[in-house]
Motif scaffolding. Structure first.
Motif, PDB file in Angstrom:
ATOM      1  N   GLY A  65      -0.862  -2.724  -3.433  1.00  0.00           N
ATOM      2  CA  GLY A  65      -2.176  -2.627  -4.045  1.00  0.00           C
ATOM      3  C   GLY A  65      -2.965  -3.896  -3.835  1.00  0.00           C
ATOM      4  O   GLY A  65      -2.640  -4.748  -3.017  1.00  0.00           O
ATOM      5  N   ASP A  66      -4.025  -4.045  -4.616  1.00  0.00           N
ATOM      6  CA  ASP A  66      -4.883  -5.210  -4.498  1.00  0.00           C
ATOM      7  C   ASP A  66      -4.229  -6.372  -5.225  1.00  0.00           C
ATOM      8  O   ASP A  66      -4.216  -6.439  -6.438  1.00  0.00           O
ATOM      9  CB  ASP A  66      -6.252  -4.874  -5.113  1.00  0.00           C
ATOM     10  CG  ASP A  66      -7.202  -6.051  -5.033  1.00  0.00           C
ATOM     11  OD1 ASP A  66      -8.085  -6.135  -5.894  1.00  0.00           O
ATOM     12  OD2 ASP A  66      -7.044  -6.875  -4.127  1.00  0.00           O
ATOM     13  N   THR A 118      -5.864   2.284  -4.213  1.00  0.00           N
ATOM     14  CA  THR A 118      -6.875   1.348  -4.706  1.00  0.00           C
ATOM     15  C   THR A 118      -8.204   2.080  -4.796  1.00  0.00           C
ATOM     16  O   THR A 118      -8.559   2.847  -3.898  1.00  0.00           O
ATOM     17  CB  THR A 118      -6.992   0.138  -3.764  1.00  0.00           C
ATOM     18  OG1 THR A 118      -5.732  -0.528  -3.712  1.00  0.00           O
ATOM     19  CG2 THR A 118      -8.044  -0.832  -4.243  1.00  0.00           C
ATOM     20  N   THR A 181     -13.175  -3.520  -7.265  1.00  0.00           N
ATOM     21  CA  THR A 181     -11.973  -2.852  -6.749  1.00  0.00           C
ATOM     22  C   THR A 181     -10.857  -2.928  -7.772  1.00  0.00           C
ATOM     23  O   THR A 181     -10.542  -4.009  -8.290  1.00  0.00           O
ATOM     24  CB  THR A 181     -11.520  -3.517  -5.434  1.00  0.00           C
ATOM     25  OG1 THR A 181     -12.583  -3.420  -4.478  1.00  0.00           O
ATOM     26  CG2 THR A 181     -10.291  -2.815  -4.867  1.00  0.00           C
ATOM     27  N   SER A 183      -6.820  -1.880  -8.545  1.00  0.00           N
ATOM     28  CA  SER A 183      -5.519  -1.409  -8.080  1.00  0.00           C
ATOM     29  C   SER A 183      -4.889  -0.548  -9.170  1.00  0.00           C
ATOM     30  O   SER A 183      -4.865  -0.937 -10.340  1.00  0.00           O
ATOM     31  CB  SER A 183      -4.595  -2.594  -7.770  1.00  0.00           C
ATOM     32  OG  SER A 183      -3.254  -2.154  -7.631  1.00  0.00           O
ATOM     33  N   TYR A 185      -2.034  -0.239  -9.856  1.00  0.00           N
ATOM     34  CA  TYR A 185      -0.865  -0.908 -10.450  1.00  0.00           C
ATOM     35  C   TYR A 185      -1.262  -1.788 -11.632  1.00  0.00           C
ATOM     36  O   TYR A 185      -0.399  -2.350 -12.289  1.00  0.00           O
ATOM     37  CB  TYR A 185      -0.152  -1.760  -9.397  1.00  0.00           C
ATOM     38  CG  TYR A 185       0.721  -0.964  -8.454  1.00  0.00           C
ATOM     39  CD1 TYR A 185       2.074  -0.772  -8.707  1.00  0.00           C
ATOM     40  CD2 TYR A 185       0.185  -0.386  -7.311  1.00  0.00           C
ATOM     41  CE1 TYR A 185       2.868  -0.034  -7.852  1.00  0.00           C
ATOM     42  CE2 TYR A 185       0.975   0.357  -6.443  1.00  0.00           C
ATOM     43  CZ  TYR A 185       2.317   0.521  -6.723  1.00  0.00           C
ATOM     44  OH  TYR A 185       3.109   1.260  -5.876  1.00  0.00           O
ATOM     45  N   LEU A 194       0.219  -7.013 -12.079  1.00  0.00           N
ATOM     46  CA  LEU A 194       0.537  -5.726 -11.473  1.00  0.00           C
ATOM     47  C   LEU A 194       1.830  -5.174 -12.059  1.00  0.00           C
ATOM     48  O   LEU A 194       2.842  -5.886 -12.147  1.00  0.00           O
ATOM     49  CB  LEU A 194       0.699  -5.876  -9.956  1.00  0.00           C
ATOM     50  CG  LEU A 194      -0.559  -6.268  -9.172  1.00  0.00           C
ATOM     51  CD1 LEU A 194      -0.192  -6.718  -7.775  1.00  0.00           C
ATOM     52  CD2 LEU A 194      -1.532  -5.114  -9.114  1.00  0.00           C
TER      53      LEU A 194
END
Length: 224
Positions: A65-66, A118, A181, A183, A185, A194
């Motif tokens: 993820g991000d 994402t 943005t 994520s 997670y 995360l």
């Protein structure tokens, strides 16, 4: 039995033979020492792994993820400085925009998305005032929230590294858009870390806030 032939006494020939034998023995000994000296001690073992391999970073074990701390990114220019905007410069003293003088909306892409994906939230801020007004659009004033069944899962305030102020002047009808943005997670309230597992399939809601002005919640879907 006599093994010597010649005019000299036998002892002379025996001495000659002895000297030749000793010379041969010395040559054999020197040759053996030379061979032993060149191959007797082994060099230190050299690793077959290239030197560059030892400098490679360790594998990333964080959740996908991000990974970077997310932030609001302006997707359109400042309305008060855009050449294409057909209006006069703002006056020196611009009154603040009230909540009833701006509209805040949010959309999600992609929707539906997939587990572990994402998502990009697009926040639009539009002036509905009849004249110039100003509004703080800094990171301290903006927030996006992700909810499920009304329960908070994530707030951008939890990942904000600094609460900055950025006051912008809006003419009537001016609009500005930001991207954020997220994520999937990041699902632990009041925590930017995360998680080990992402948000599970289902319907979620996103809400955008600018100061005390809050958008209507918008559904987005996460599929397997």
């Amino acid at each position: 039995m006599r093994l010597t032939v010649g005019p000299h006494r036998p002892s002379v020939y025996w001495r000659r033979r002895a000297l030749v034998a000793i010379g041969l023995a010395v040559l054999v000994l020197l040759g053996w020492l030379a061979v032993r000296g060149s191959g007797g001690s082994k060099p230190a073992a050299v690793s077959s792994t290239p030197a560059a391999a030892s400098g490679q970073p360790a594998p990333v074990t964080s959740a996908p993820g991000d990974l970077a701390s997310p932030s609001f990114v302006q997707a359109t220019p400042d309305p008060s400085t855009t050449p294409s905007m057909v209006h006069s410069p703002p006056p020196s003293n611009v009154a603040p925009c009230g909540d009833d003088q701006i509209a805040v909306t949010v959309t999600t892409s992609p929707s539906p998305g997939v587990v572990g994906g994402t998502f990009t939230f697009s926040v639009a801020i539009v002036s509905t005032a009849g004249d110039w007004c100003s509004r703080d659009l800094g990171s301290g004033a903006q927030e996006v929230r992700v909810l499920r069944d009304g329960a908070l899962m994530y707030s951008s305030d939890d990942c904000s590294s600094g609460r900055t102020s950025d006051v912008r002047a809006f003419a009537a009808g001016d609009a500005v858009r930001y991207r954020y943005t997220w994520s999937s997670y990041r699902i632990t309230p009041h925590n930017c870390t995360l998680a080990k597992t992402p948000a599970q399939p289902g319907t979620y809601q996103v809400v955008a806030r600018v100061g005390t002005k809050v958008s209507a919640p918008v559904d987005f879907i996460i599929n397997r």
